[in-house]
Design a protein around this motif. Structure first.
Motif, PDB file in Angstrom:
ATOM      1  N   VAL A 102      -6.131  -5.363   7.446  1.00  0.00           N
ATOM      2  CA  VAL A 102      -6.838  -5.578   6.184  1.00  0.00           C
ATOM      3  C   VAL A 102      -6.023  -6.431   5.228  1.00  0.00           C
ATOM      4  N   TYR A 103      -4.734  -6.096   5.131  1.00  0.00           N
ATOM      5  CA  TYR A 103      -3.919  -6.746   4.106  1.00  0.00           C
ATOM      6  C   TYR A 103      -3.495  -8.166   4.474  1.00  0.00           C
TER       7      TYR A 103
ATOM      8  N   GLU B  64      -4.111  -0.365  10.917  1.00  0.00           N
ATOM      9  CA  GLU B  64      -5.359  -0.694  10.217  1.00  0.00           C
ATOM     10  C   GLU B  64      -5.057  -1.437   8.913  1.00  0.00           C
ATOM     11  N   LEU B  65      -4.046  -0.947   8.227  1.00  0.00           N
ATOM     12  CA  LEU B  65      -3.705  -1.555   6.937  1.00  0.00           C
ATOM     13  C   LEU B  65      -3.249  -2.994   7.107  1.00  0.00           C
TER      14      LEU B  65
ATOM     15  N   HIS C 140       0.853  -1.189   0.000  1.00  0.00           N
ATOM     16  CA  HIS C 140       0.000   0.000   0.000  1.00  0.00           C
ATOM     17  C   HIS C 140       0.887   1.236   0.000  1.00  0.00           C
TER      18      HIS C 140
ATOM     19  N   TYR D  30      -2.843   4.250  11.348  1.00  0.00           N
ATOM     20  CA  TYR D  30      -3.285   3.887   9.996  1.00  0.00           C
ATOM     21  C   TYR D  30      -2.542   2.653   9.498  1.00  0.00           C
TER      22      TYR D  30
ATOM     23  N   ARG E  67       1.117   5.717  -1.315  1.00  0.00           N
ATOM     24  CA  ARG E  67       0.302   6.888  -1.621  1.00  0.00           C
ATOM     25  C   ARG E  67       0.171   7.130  -3.120  1.00  0.00           C
ATOM     26  N   ARG E  68       1.001   6.499  -3.915  1.00  0.00           N
ATOM     27  CA  ARG E  68       0.751   6.543  -5.354  1.00  0.00           C
ATOM     28  C   ARG E  68       1.198   5.241  -5.991  1.00  0.00           C
ATOM     29  N   ALA E  69       0.818   5.067  -7.252  1.00  0.00           N
ATOM     30  CA  ALA E  69       0.944   3.753  -7.872  1.00  0.00           C
ATOM     31  C   ALA E  69       2.350   3.442  -8.375  1.00  0.00           C
ATOM     32  N   ALA E  70       3.203   4.443  -8.435  1.00  0.00           N
ATOM     33  CA  ALA E  70       4.583   4.197  -8.875  1.00  0.00           C
ATOM     34  C   ALA E  70       5.482   5.179  -8.148  1.00  0.00           C
TER      35      ALA E  70
ATOM     36  N   ALA F 251       6.948   5.257  -5.333  1.00  0.00           N
ATOM     37  CA  ALA F 251       6.570   5.591  -3.962  1.00  0.00           C
ATOM     38  C   ALA F 251       6.987   4.481  -3.024  1.00  0.00           C
ATOM     39  N   LEU F 252       7.571   4.873  -1.899  1.00  0.00           N
ATOM     40  CA  LEU F 252       7.870   3.877  -0.879  1.00  0.00           C
ATOM     41  C   LEU F 252       6.554   3.441  -0.258  1.00  0.00           C
TER      42      LEU F 252
ATOM     43  N   ARG G  79       4.520   9.467   5.915  1.00  0.00           N
ATOM     44  CA  ARG G  79       3.801   8.659   4.924  1.00  0.00           C
ATOM     45  C   ARG G  79       2.511   8.094   5.495  1.00  0.00           C
TER      46      ARG G  79
END
Lengths: 759, 292
Positions: B275-276, B271-272, B185, B268, B187-190, B192-193, B263
């Motif tokens: 879910v993951y 939480e992730l 997960h 948060y 903050r952007r699709a490429a 990004a750490l 980040r």
């Protein structure tokens, strides 16, 4: 009307040289003997400068000049307020504030010298939040002022309290928009070289060549005529590239050393000392009748100006009242404070305050509809302005296809069907949201002496035309738009027309690219110049070929002499015409001065010759477990007056939507105690192509044919962004029930809202 | 430039000789996608660079003697596009598929990814989930040890890159009931750490309705790639069901203690993780394999 070029798709004329890397920008310029300029910037958000010792730095091999606040004049100047100096000798006011500048024969030597400049600071208490900065006990940025409020904008019309008393629905809420970076590909840049006659030539990456010239003359204590500004290709501006401190520092160093000086920001410097978007805290109070008709609007805005004034005050005033020409509200009260903080100075960013207000207003309307069982489409239809409407502030709407934008976006998106059927059963929920927008195409008060534009179109002996303008192409396609306008008006193929780089020694004065004005106002001047050229052309052809003027038709680069039944290439004709004039080119000159007025002291008066409108609809999927938002589809219906270049318009809309989505969902300048935590593109979450809904942005163009724009065209640059954040926020609310009122709508905020805790 | 000399070593032996000759002034370059950034920002300097990118035997993906061996200079692109890894080791193939950008994946290598010792390096997370062994050569001779022992602190690895060389990573050959997945997960699709990334390896029981063995690696949850051992223990012997996965997610939520960063907040990230964990298991075994 039948057009040969207007309305078709014309690839940007400089597109190929840009994608192949041949185009030269300011950052590409190298000159014999050129020095490299570097700026020493403040490490403190607020500190007194006790002492600057440059003696060690001066000894670095290759250093040719060092300037500080102690060896440059200390006169005040500025863009809106007189709060700039070339370099300060009293205080620094933000992390990144310019303290000294060095010019050296290499970048390495300049950087080494920077490290050896010893500055003694006395650190002062600082304030970062604009609302806290208004408090009486907040540290003062400017000690000669009573408080940190740079400017206050106030306007009140109608009977606001009476209208609230009559309202069936009263709604009040707070919204907060963020400071974000324009992220132009080319950083802030200048190369300045001494020239003959004791002049300076400045190659600038700028959107306002002529205005910069005036301001820099003031800063340098010279006449504007002593400065020659050249604007080559610019790698994006988006509002950032107005008057900029480093340009002035480069000029001072060039004068002192007698050598060319190159001053280019690193990306980090752009982040900490560019001019990002004005952050705002917006309180909106609306009074409506049962059916959703807006009776009253009361707005209070607290805007962060940062540590000195660029264009913050104008942006705040825009946020306060421009939207009153989108909806027919007659009772309005706005107050907007633009407040100094120990943060980076803020300024223009595509949307100019109107985008900030759209985020608040369009969410407020959505919330009102939801709470009162009203149809958001109908409420917008009821309130939307129409052709011939004059706003409460005297703004005169001429062309307007707002209602048609709503119709077409609603139909194309399948709005009503989707409202009923979008899947909200699983963890990934779909939603749809709408936002309207208005904007200007020119803003009369921005440059107080006048608004308007003038242009020259020169037709060469070879029958090719060159447009000279002072308006600035930043990559948005303005030069191509001007070529289209001139080509269509004269009757030439667009490939035979080009627009020259702005050079103040040659080009007419042009205010520049802002307020979505350049295509409309600059383009109209180009149109007038082209018409003037054509008149001259026809009259010369009549003379040379002994043909009646009414029998001469110029189209697609061919001249028909209808009386003679002959058609000749423009090349042949111009050879003859030109040689008959001793080799002269024909030069058409044209001006356009819009019928606008400088608003009076009560802010009354029509500011723009044309107003663009739009309706955006976003369809999103929200992963409610992780907070990720995926834009599934996006419809953008725009009243553009007239399509000049279909593919360039689509490009502007797609760019605006993506930029708006980045602002809405991703981008964040994270500041801790005045220090930017993420001054790098790696950690600043600008959307990449992997994040963009390419192919899912559906542009729809409505042609209301404006009486003032060239061929009826209005601007597109800013309206394409204004409604985006609100449309997405409304879609997220529709999907999940989470209403996020503070930008960015980041995943943690969405999950936090859904589980009802702060994450 | 940032260095005085740049060598392209032709063999492992030459690499070791060069390192020895320069007595600590030489550093290994294996793609350089992290190293160059560190040079540029003056976090790091070196007089001599030894580029190992041309040593053929360091660049391989092969199965031999019951083990899989991945050469240290195998690029992320090579790993992500390997049909063999895609079929048998999803966790590794998809783990490196979202590193940086295509250009970074073309240049960056798995050895460099591990040697940088970042707690959320996608390659490291995947290899920890696979229980990989790190193999290398030091002046004292070849060595091999569990990969987890390599990570000391963020950016600090037990290897000395001015004297030692990673040659490969090995892990057991795929079994018929082995499954794996990688989830991430950001903050952007490429470019990004990750705010959170997780590698999961499972061995199903004979009936394939439960879990026999599990390894879970999560980043950035600690100073080094984090092993969710309590969750692993809970999953060992558990039947696959929604309820079990929910409970496993809860356990993972409890056992991680990430830090706040710009980040994402610790809350948060937790939480992730919850879910993951469930999503990773579902991805590894297929949604249909899980009973209600």
């Amino acid at each position: 009307m039948e057009f040969d070029i207007v309305g078709k798709s014309t690839p940007l004329l400089d597109g190929l040289e840009k994608v192949t890397g041949r185009a030269r920008y300011v950052t590409d310029i190298r000159m014999e003997g050129m020095l490299h300029g570097k700026i020493l910037r403040s490490p403190h958000p607020h500190a007194r400068i006790v002492k600057i010792d440059t003696s060690k730095a001066e000894k670095v091999s290759g250093v040719r000049g060092i300037i500080t606040g102690f060896n440059v004049p200390q006169h005040k100047f500025g863009t809106m307020l007189q709060d700039w100096v070339i370099l300060p000798n009293d205080k620094v006011r933000f992390v990144g504030d310019e303290v000294a500048a060095v010019a050296a024969t290499s970048e390495a030597a300049a950087l080494e010298a920077l490290e050896l400049i010893e500055v003694e600071y006395e650190v002062l208490p600082a304030v970062f939040d604009q609302e806290e900065a208004m408090s009486p006990d907040a540290p003062l940025l400017y000690e000669d002022k009573d408080d940190n409020i740079a400017t206050t904008f106030q306007v009140e019309r109608g009977d606001v309290d009476g209208a609230f008393a009559e309202s069936d629905i009263i709604f009040e809420d707070d919204y907060e928009t963020s400071q974000v970076y324009q992220a132009h590909l080319e950083p802030m840049a200048a190369v300045v070289a001494p020239a003959d006659y004791d002049r300076l030539t400045l190659w600038l990456s700028t959107q306002v060549p002529s205005m910069s010239r005036l301001r820099y003359a003031e800063a340098l204590g010279v006449c504007a005529e002593d400065l020659r500004i050249i604007k080559p290709h610019v790698g994006g501006g988006f509002g950032a590239k107005f008057e900029y401190k480093s340009h002035i520092l480069a000029a001072v160093l060039a004068r002192r050393t007698g050598l060319p000086v190159r001053m280019v920001n690193t990306r980090d410097e752009d982040f900490i000392a560019g001019n990002p978007r004005v952050p705002m805290k917006i309180r909106v109070k609306l009074g409506l009748k049962k059916d959703g008709a807006i009776l009253a609007k009361d707005v209070r805005i607290i805007a962060g100006n940062g540590a000195r004034t660029v264009y913050g005050p104008a942006i705040t005033s825009t946020a306060c009242y421009r939207i009153d020409s989108l909806y027919k509200v007659r009772n309005v009260r706005s107050v907007g404070y633009t407040v100094y903080t120990n943060m980076i100075p803020t300024s223009c960013f595509r949307g100019f305050g109107n985008a900030q207000m759209h985020f608040a207003m369009e969410q407020a309307l959505d919330a009102i509809c939801h709470e009162n069982g009203l149809d958001p489409v109908e409420v917008r239809r009821i309130n939307g302005v129409y052709p011939g409407y004059v706003s409460i502030h005297g703004w005169e709407i001429k062309s307007c296809a707002l209602q048609e934008c709503v119709d077409q976006a609603v139909e194309a998106s399948g709005w009503y069907e989707k409202k009923k059927t979008l899947d909200k059963s699983g963890a990934k929920k779909r939603g749809i949201g709408m936002a309207l927008c208005n904007h200007v195409s020119g803003n009369r008060p921005f440059y107080r002496p006048f608004d308007g534009s003038s242009a020259l179109v020169r037709l060469t002996p070879e029958g090719k035309a060159i447009v000279f303008t002072g308006e600035a192409d930043l990559g948005q396609g303005l030069n191509t738009a001007f070529a289209i306008i001139a080509a269509e008006a004269v009757g030439l193929p667009v490939k035979d027309v080009r627009t020259a780089a702005v050079d103040t020694d040659i080009s007419p004065f042009g205010l520049g690219s802002f307020a979505t004005r350049a295509t409309t106002i600059g383009g109209r001047a180009v149109y007038e110049a082209a018409v003037n050229l054509k008149e001259q052309l026809v009259s010369h052809i009549a003379k040379v070929y002994d043909e009646k003027p009414e029998n001469i038709k110029v189209r697609k680069g061919e001249v028909a002499l209808e009386g003679k039944g002959e058609t000749l290439p423009i090349f042949d004709v111009m050879q003859k015409v030109s040689f008959s004039l001793g080799g002269a080119s024909l030069v058409g000159q044209g001006s356009y001065v819009p019928d606008t007025v400088l608003p009076d002291e009560n802010k009354y008066g029509n500011v723009s010759p044309a107003y663009p409108f739009a309706c955006h609809i976003a369809e999103v999927e929200v992963d409610t477990e992780t907070g990720s938002v995926n834009i599934i589809n996006y419809w953008a219906a725009h009243d553009v007056g007239r399509v000049l270049n279909q593919q360039a318009l689509e490009g502007q809309v797609e760019g605006g939507v993506i930029m708006g989505a980045g602002w809405a969902l991703m981008e964040e300048m994270i500041v801790k105690e005045g220090h930017l935590v993420n001054p790098k593109l790696h950690d600043y979450w600008l959307p990449t192509s992997m994040d963009t809904p390419i192919g899912k942005i559906h542009s729809i163009f409505l042609e209301s044919v404006d009486p003032n724009g060239p061929f009826g065209a209005k601007g597109i640059g800013e309206p394409s962004l204004n409604p985006v954040a609100a449309a997405i926020a409304n879609a997220i609310f529709d999907a999940t029930g989470a209403r996020i009122k503070k930008l960015p709508i980041s995943p943690d905020k969405i999950v936090g809202a859904l589980v009802n805790k702060k994450l | 430039m940032y260095w005085e000399k740049y060598y392209f070593a032709q063999s492992i032996e030459e690499t070791l000789e060069l390192l020895k000759h320069y007595e600590g002034d030489a550093r290994i370059m294996a793609g350089g996608t992290d190293l160059m950034v560190q040079f540029k920002y003056n976090y790091l300097s070196a007089k001599v660079m030894v580029d190992i990118g041309r040593i053929k035997e360091l660049n391989h993906i092969r199965q031999e003697n019951g083990h899989v061996s991945i050469g240290a200079t195998t690029t992320h692109t090579a790993l992500a596009t390997s049909p063999y890894l895609q079929k048998h080791f999803q966790v590794l193939a998809s783990g490196v598929r979202t590193i940086g950008s295509p250009q970074i994946r073309n240049a960056g290598t798995i050895g460099g990814n591990v040697a940088n010792a970042q707690p959320a390096a996608d390659g490291s997370i995947a290899l920890v989930a696979l229980g990989a062994t790190i193999c290398g050569i030091s002046p004292d001779g070849p060595f091999s040890r569990p990969i987890e022992s390599t990570f000391l602190n963020p950016g600090e690895c037990a290897l000395n890159s001015t004297a030692e060389l990673i040659t490969s990573f090995t892990f057991p050959a795929p079994g018929p009931r082995d499954r794996s997945a990688f989830v991430r997960h950001s903050r952007r699709a490429a470019l990004a750490l990750p705010i959170m990334n997780m590698g999961l390896w499972l061995r199903l029981n004979e009936e394939e309705d439960g879990i026999e063995d599990a390894r879970i690696a999560i980043g950035p949850m600690a100073r080094v790639p984090f092993r969710a051992k309590k969750t692993e223990a809970f999953l060992r012997g558990a039947k696959l069901s929604e309820a079990v996965l929910d409970e496993a997610g809860e356990l993972t939520f409890e056992e991680v203690s990430p830090r706040d960063s710009f980040r994402g907040s610790a809350a948060y990230k937790k939480e992730l993780v919850r879910v993951y964990l469930k999503r990773a298991v579902l991805e590894a075994v297929g949604e249909r394999s899980v009973g209600k």
